[in-house]
Write a protein that holds these residues in place. Structure first.
Motif, PDB file in Angstrom:
ATOM      1  N   PHE A   1       4.190   2.868  -5.856  1.00 39.66           N
ATOM      2  CA  PHE A   1       5.730   2.787  -5.844  1.00 39.66           C
ATOM      3  C   PHE A   1       6.364   1.922  -7.126  1.00 39.66           C
ATOM      4  O   PHE A   1       5.683   1.071  -7.431  1.00 39.66           O
ATOM      5  CB  PHE A   1       6.420   2.499  -4.475  1.00 39.66           C
ATOM      6  CG  PHE A   1       6.231   3.538  -3.589  1.00 39.66           C
ATOM      7  CD1 PHE A   1       7.088   4.719  -3.484  1.00 39.66           C
ATOM      8  CD2 PHE A   1       5.193   3.529  -2.471  1.00 39.66           C
ATOM      9  CE1 PHE A   1       6.799   5.689  -2.497  1.00 39.66           C
ATOM     10  CE2 PHE A   1       4.914   4.294  -1.723  1.00 39.66           C
ATOM     11  CZ  PHE A   1       5.617   5.645  -1.545  1.00 39.66           C
ATOM     12  N   PRO A   2       7.675   2.594  -7.585  1.00 41.33           N
ATOM     13  CA  PRO A   2       8.076   1.723  -8.622  1.00 41.33           C
ATOM     14  C   PRO A   2       8.682   0.390  -8.246  1.00 41.33           C
ATOM     15  O   PRO A   2       8.832   0.075  -7.188  1.00 41.33           O
ATOM     16  CB  PRO A   2       9.235   2.675  -8.979  1.00 41.33           C
ATOM     17  CG  PRO A   2       9.610   3.383  -7.928  1.00 41.33           C
ATOM     18  CD  PRO A   2       8.274   3.602  -7.138  1.00 41.33           C
ATOM     19  N   PRO A   3       8.854  -0.594  -9.295  1.00 41.99           N
ATOM     20  CA  PRO A   3       9.379  -1.811  -9.252  1.00 41.99           C
ATOM     21  C   PRO A   3      10.737  -1.847  -8.227  1.00 41.99           C
ATOM     22  O   PRO A   3      10.905  -3.049  -7.739  1.00 41.99           O
ATOM     23  CB  PRO A   3       9.705  -2.351 -10.661  1.00 41.99           C
ATOM     24  CG  PRO A   3       8.727  -1.404 -11.256  1.00 41.99           C
ATOM     25  CD  PRO A   3       8.752  -0.158 -10.955  1.00 41.99           C
ATOM     26  N   TRP A   4      11.489  -0.927  -8.243  1.00 41.17           N
ATOM     27  CA  TRP A   4      12.841  -0.893  -7.595  1.00 41.17           C
ATOM     28  C   TRP A   4      12.684  -0.417  -6.007  1.00 41.17           C
ATOM     29  O   TRP A   4      13.572  -0.651  -5.344  1.00 41.17           O
ATOM     30  CB  TRP A   4      13.830   0.043  -8.238  1.00 41.17           C
ATOM     31  CG  TRP A   4      13.468   1.294  -8.455  1.00 41.17           C
ATOM     32  CD1 TRP A   4      13.600   2.522  -7.708  1.00 41.17           C
ATOM     33  CD2 TRP A   4      12.782   1.954  -9.774  1.00 41.17           C
ATOM     34  NE1 TRP A   4      13.006   3.584  -8.375  1.00 41.17           N
ATOM     35  CE2 TRP A   4      12.681   3.234  -9.518  1.00 41.17           C
ATOM     36  CE3 TRP A   4      12.324   1.206 -10.865  1.00 41.17           C
ATOM     37  CZ2 TRP A   4      12.094   4.077 -10.548  1.00 41.17           C
ATOM     38  CZ3 TRP A   4      11.821   2.079 -11.953  1.00 41.17           C
ATOM     39  CH2 TRP A   4      11.955   3.177 -11.739  1.00 41.17           C
ATOM     40  N   PHE A   5      11.398  -0.095  -5.718  1.00 39.50           N
ATOM     41  CA  PHE A   5      11.096   0.338  -4.235  1.00 39.50           C
ATOM     42  C   PHE A   5      10.668  -0.996  -3.413  1.00 39.50           C
ATOM     43  O   PHE A   5       9.729  -1.550  -3.255  1.00 39.50           O
ATOM     44  CB  PHE A   5       9.974   1.156  -4.201  1.00 39.50           C
ATOM     45  CG  PHE A   5       9.557   1.835  -3.064  1.00 39.50           C
ATOM     46  CD1 PHE A   5      10.236   2.718  -2.645  1.00 39.50           C
ATOM     47  CD2 PHE A   5       8.595   1.345  -2.134  1.00 39.50           C
ATOM     48  CE1 PHE A   5       9.917   3.740  -1.396  1.00 39.50           C
ATOM     49  CE2 PHE A   5       8.299   2.064  -0.727  1.00 39.50           C
ATOM     50  CZ  PHE A   5       8.946   3.233  -0.382  1.00 39.50           C
ATOM     51  N   ASN A   6      11.937  -1.467  -2.849  1.00 37.25           N
ATOM     52  CA  ASN A   6      12.004  -2.746  -2.109  1.00 37.25           C
ATOM     53  C   ASN A   6      12.104  -2.460  -0.691  1.00 37.25           C
ATOM     54  O   ASN A   6      12.153  -1.386  -0.026  1.00 37.25           O
ATOM     55  CB  ASN A   6      13.030  -3.564  -2.720  1.00 37.25           C
ATOM     56  CG  ASN A   6      14.568  -3.110  -2.582  1.00 37.25           C
ATOM     57  OD1 ASN A   6      14.760  -1.811  -2.069  1.00 37.25           O
ATOM     58  ND2 ASN A   6      15.530  -3.561  -2.823  1.00 37.25           N
ATOM     59  N   VAL A   7      12.061  -3.632   0.115  1.00 37.58           N
ATOM     60  CA  VAL A   7      12.145  -3.629   1.483  1.00 37.58           C
ATOM     61  C   VAL A   7      13.529  -3.183   1.953  1.00 37.58           C
ATOM     62  O   VAL A   7      14.524  -3.899   1.793  1.00 37.58           O
ATOM     63  CB  VAL A   7      11.665  -4.988   2.245  1.00 37.58           C
ATOM     64  CG1 VAL A   7      12.114  -4.983   3.636  1.00 37.58           C
ATOM     65  CG2 VAL A   7      10.399  -5.257   1.777  1.00 37.58           C
ATOM     66  N   LYS A   8      13.635  -2.007   2.346  1.00 42.31           N
ATOM     67  CA  LYS A   8      14.894  -1.296   3.225  1.00 42.31           C
ATOM     68  C   LYS A   8      14.495  -0.183   3.978  1.00 42.31           C
ATOM     69  O   LYS A   8      13.707   0.417   3.802  1.00 42.31           O
ATOM     70  CB  LYS A   8      16.092  -1.036   2.114  1.00 42.31           C
ATOM     71  CG  LYS A   8      15.734  -0.135   1.303  1.00 42.31           C
ATOM     72  CD  LYS A   8      16.786   0.179   0.208  1.00 42.31           C
ATOM     73  CE  LYS A   8      16.432   0.920  -0.905  1.00 42.31           C
ATOM     74  NZ  LYS A   8      17.539   1.175  -1.770  1.00 42.31           N
ATOM     75  N   LYS A   9      15.532   0.031   4.934  1.00 40.76           N
ATOM     76  CA  LYS A   9      15.351   0.947   6.028  1.00 40.76           C
ATOM     77  C   LYS A   9      14.839   2.457   5.413  1.00 40.76           C
ATOM     78  O   LYS A   9      14.086   2.952   5.829  1.00 40.76           O
ATOM     79  CB  LYS A   9      16.478   1.087   6.853  1.00 40.76           C
ATOM     80  CG  LYS A   9      16.237   0.120   8.004  1.00 40.76           C
ATOM     81  CD  LYS A   9      17.528   0.164   8.835  1.00 40.76           C
ATOM     82  CE  LYS A   9      17.546  -0.971   9.997  1.00 40.76           C
ATOM     83  NZ  LYS A   9      18.825  -0.953  10.926  1.00 40.76           N
ATOM     84  N   GLU A  10      15.505   2.652   4.283  1.00 41.80           N
ATOM     85  CA  GLU A  10      15.423   4.069   3.545  1.00 41.80           C
ATOM     86  C   GLU A  10      13.950   4.140   3.053  1.00 41.80           C
ATOM     87  O   GLU A  10      13.397   5.278   3.357  1.00 41.80           O
ATOM     88  CB  GLU A  10      16.330   4.089   2.459  1.00 41.80           C
ATOM     89  CG  GLU A  10      16.552   5.518   1.892  1.00 41.80           C
ATOM     90  CD  GLU A  10      17.431   5.180   0.501  1.00 41.80           C
ATOM     91  OE1 GLU A  10      17.182   5.884  -0.489  1.00 41.80           O
ATOM     92  OE2 GLU A  10      18.433   4.516   0.756  1.00 41.80           O
ATOM     93  N   ASN A  11      13.605   2.913   2.604  1.00 44.51           N
ATOM     94  CA  ASN A  11      12.311   3.210   1.787  1.00 44.51           C
ATOM     95  C   ASN A  11      11.028   3.153   3.017  1.00 44.51           C
ATOM     96  O   ASN A  11      10.049   3.909   3.106  1.00 44.51           O
ATOM     97  CB  ASN A  11      11.863   2.180   1.216  1.00 44.51           C
ATOM     98  CG  ASN A  11      12.747   2.156  -0.384  1.00 44.51           C
ATOM     99  OD1 ASN A  11      13.262   3.463  -0.621  1.00 44.51           O
ATOM    100  ND2 ASN A  11      13.138   1.112  -0.968  1.00 44.51           N
TER     101      ASN A  11
END
Length: 284
Positions: A113-123
Motif C-alpha cells: 500500500f502507498p505511503p498515505w495508506f494510514n491507520v483509519k477505519k476506511e482503510n
C-alpha cells in the motif's frame, strides 16, 4: 522448501546473465539461480493470461511467484471507486493470474500500500474486503506508512493481520519518517512470512525534490554485518513460521542478486531443483 530467496523482477540483474542474453530468455536463466521471483510488472498493469502461461513454462516445477497487486487495487492511482468497481477490478486481476495458480506456483499475492495508506477505519474496511474477495489465496500485506506500527496501534495491527491471516511482509528499509516502517519481526500467518529488502538509502528514499528519486531510492548494497544480522533474524523466524520468502529489492545499482546469493550462502542453502545452467550441460 522452507526458505526461498530471490529478487524483485528478473530484468536487471546483470551479474547472473551471460552476455547477449535476450530479454525473453532472462526468466529461464534467472530460474537456474533462484527458486522465487516477484512479478513487479503486475503492479503497473494487469498482465495477460498468455504472459503468465509463458512464465510458468519457463520456470521449474518447484519455482514460485510472488505477484504484486495492481496499483489500482492498492490505491496508488488516487482515484475513488465504488465497492462494485473495486470488486470487478479484483476479479479481472484474479482471472489473469490463473495459470500460476493452476500450476501450483503462486507463493503469494503482495499488496503493497502507498505511503498515505494510514491507520483509519476506511482503510481497515478495505483490507477486510480484499481478504473477503480473495479469501482462497495467500495474501501478503506491506505497509509504507509508519502509523500502523506506532506504540498505539502496533499490537492491534498485528492482531488484525493474524485474525484475517494476512502474511506479514517484514521490511528492511531506510528509517526516513512517516513513509517508512520499522523492522517488525513477527509472523502473522499460519504458514508464511515474507521479507523484502529495500536497502537503507535514507537520503534517496523520499522524493526530497529530486526528479531522479526512483533511480536512487533502492541504491544500496548490504554489507556482511547487515546480512549477518538478518541471518540471525531468519533463524528466529524459522522457529515460528514454516515458509519464509526473502526478496531483495535493492537494485538501483544492481546489488540485489549479489546480496541474495550472499544470504543464501550465509544460511547454508543450496537449491537442487532449479533450471539447468548451460555451463552444466558438459558436466556428466
Amino acid at each position: 522448501m522452507s526458505i526461498r530467496i530471490g529478487v524483485t523482477g528478473w530484468g536487471d540483474h546483470a551479474s547472473i546473465y551471460p552476455d547477449q542474453t535476450k530479454s525473453d530468455e532472462k526468466l529461464e536463466v534467472y530460474g537456474s539461480h533462484f527458486p522465487v521471483v516477484e512479478v513487479d510488472t503486475a503492479f503497473y498493469a494487469i498482465q495477460s493470461v498468455s504472459r503468465y502461461e509463458k512464465w510458468v513454462n519457463q520456470t521449474p516445477e518447484s519455482f514460485r511467484f510472488v505477484i504484486k497487486a495492481f496499483q489500482q487495487m492498492t490505491g496508488h492511482d488516487r482515484t475513488s471507486k465504488s465497492v462494485q468497481e473495486a470488486k470487478d477490478l479484483v476479479k479481472q486481476y484474479e482471472e489473469s493470474i490463473q495459470p500460476v495458480i493452476e500450476a501450483g506456483k503462486l507463493q503469494n499475492i503482495l499488496f503493497q500500500f502507498p505511503p498515505w495508506f494510514n491507520v483509519k477505519k476506511e482503510n481497515i474496511k478495505k483490507l477486510r474486503l480484499i481478504k473477503e474477495w480473495l479469501e482462497e489465496y495467500p495474501l501478503a500485506l506491506e505497509f509504507r506508512n509508519r502509523s500502523w506500527f506506532t506504540d498505539e496501534y502496533k499490537d492491534q495491527t498485528l492482531q488484525f493481520m493474524k485474525e484475517h491471516e494476512w502474511i506479514h511482509t517484514i521490511c528492511d528499509e531506510p528509517q526516513a519518517g512517516e513513509s517508512s516502517v520499522p523492522i517488525v519481526e513477527e509472523p502473522t500467518h499460519p504458514t508464511q512470512t515474507l521479507v523484502r529488502f529495500h536497502g537503507r538509502n535514507v537520503h534517496g528514499w523520499n522524493k526530497n525534490g529530486r526528479k531522479d528519486w526512483r533511480k536512487v531510492r533502492f541504491l544500496y548494497r548490504y554489507n556482511e554485518e547487515e546480512l549477518q544480522e538478518w541471518k540471525e533474524r531468519v533463524e528466529r523466524l524459522k522457529k515460528q513460521t514454516p515458509e519464509i520468502t526473502l526478496l531483495f529489492n535493492n537494485n538501483s545499482g544492481g546489488d540485489a542478486a549479489d546480496n541474495a546469493k550472499q544470504m543464501q550462502e550465509l544460511l547454508g542453502i543450496e537449491y537442487k531443483d532449479l533450471n539447468p545452467r548451460q555451463m552444466d550441460f558438459f558436466n556428466f
